[in-house]
Design an enzyme around this catalytic site. Sequence first.
Site, short mmCIF file in Angstrom:
data_model
loop_
_atom_site.label_atom_id
_atom_site.label_comp_id
_atom_site.label_asym_id
_atom_site.label_seq_id
_atom_site.Cartn_x
_atom_site.Cartn_y
_atom_site.Cartn_z
CD GLU A 1 -12.14 8.79 6.54
OE1 GLU A 1 -12.43 8.49 5.37
OE2 GLU A 1 -12.47 8.08 7.51
CG HIS B 1 -14.03 4.40 0.36
ND1 HIS B 1 -14.53 5.50 1.02
CD2 HIS B 1 -13.43 3.64 1.32
CE1 HIS B 1 -14.22 5.41 2.32
NE2 HIS B 1 -13.56 4.30 2.52
CG HIS C 1 -9.56 6.25 5.01
ND1 HIS C 1 -9.42 5.78 6.30
CD2 HIS C 1 -10.79 5.86 4.61
CE1 HIS C 1 -10.52 5.12 6.65
NE2 HIS C 1 -11.36 5.16 5.63
#
Length: 305
Positions: free
Chosen positions: A270, A97, A137
Site C-alpha cells: 500500500e 483509515h 488495500h
Amino acid sequence: MADHTLKPEVFELNNGSMQVKITNYGAIITSLSVPDKHGNWADVVLGFDSVEPYVKGAAPFFGCIVGRVANRIKDGKFSLDGVEYTLPINKPPNSLHGYPGDVSVMATYTLTSSTTMRLDMEAVPENKPTPISLAQHTYWNLAGHHSGNILDHSIQIWGSHITPVDQNTVPTGEIMPVKGTPFDFTTEKKIGASINEVPGLGYDHNYVLDCGEEKSGLKHAAKLKEPSTSRVLNLWTNAPGMQFYTGNYVNGVVGKGGAVYGKHSGVCLETQGFPNAINQPNFPSVVVRPGESYQHTMLFEFSVE
C-alpha cells in the site's frame, strides 16, 4: 462525497492480456487475472464473488481504497492551523483509515499496456485544509487467490528505512535503517525467510521509498515474485512510503469460489503518506489545502520471469 443512492455494480476492464473487475463501491478491485509462464490464467487478488460482502463489511479492507487518511492516527487526534480534531477511535487506541471538511475523491483505473494497470487517485478539499493519504488495500497472491499463504513469494522493496512502531503500531517518529534487521528487503528475499523474527504476527510496516529508480515521475517501490508460476508484479508510485502488510489478521474469511483465506494468504503493498504524519513534523506533510489537490499514482506491471 459518495452518493449512497448509487447502486453498487461491478465493471470489467479487459484488453485480452489481463482482466480486472472493479466495483464503484469503494473503488474495490474484486478480481484481477493474469497468465503465468504457461499461459494459465489465475485471479491473484483476495475477494468475494459479489458486491454484498464488501458492502456488509465482511472483509478486512479487501481490494478497496482506504482514506481519507490511510493507516493510523495516534489517539485519533491531531491539530491543524490551531484547531484540534478528534476522530472516532475505530482501532483502539487509534484511528485507522480515518476525516475534517468535504473532500471529493476520484480514482481512475486504466489498463495502459498488455499487462499493466495504472491507478490515479485525486482528492480535492472543498472547504477546509485536511490531511489526505489514500491507499489501495488489495491483498495479492500471485499463485492465485485460493492457493494458500504468500510466505514463499519473494519480494524486493526499494526502501532502505522503515518508520518503526510502538506497541499500538503507531510510528515513533524515528526513521530506522533496515540493514541487518528482518525488515531488509533491499535485495530480493522470501517473505517467510525472517518473518518469525518480526515482533507481533508478521510484517505491517511503512517503508520509506528512498532508493528506487524513477520512470516517468514514478519510483520503483517493490517487486513481488511467485516461484511456482513465475508471475511477477512490479509496483511503481509517486508516494513517499509503502505499507508492507502480510495479512496477519486474515482469519478464515470465506471468499471467491468458497476459498477460505487464512493468515498470510495475501500480501498488501500500500503506497501511502507516512502513518500518523499529521502528528510527526519530521514526516513528509499530508496536509492538502483548498485550491490544492492530492495526486497519488500507482503502476502495477505484471510479467513472468
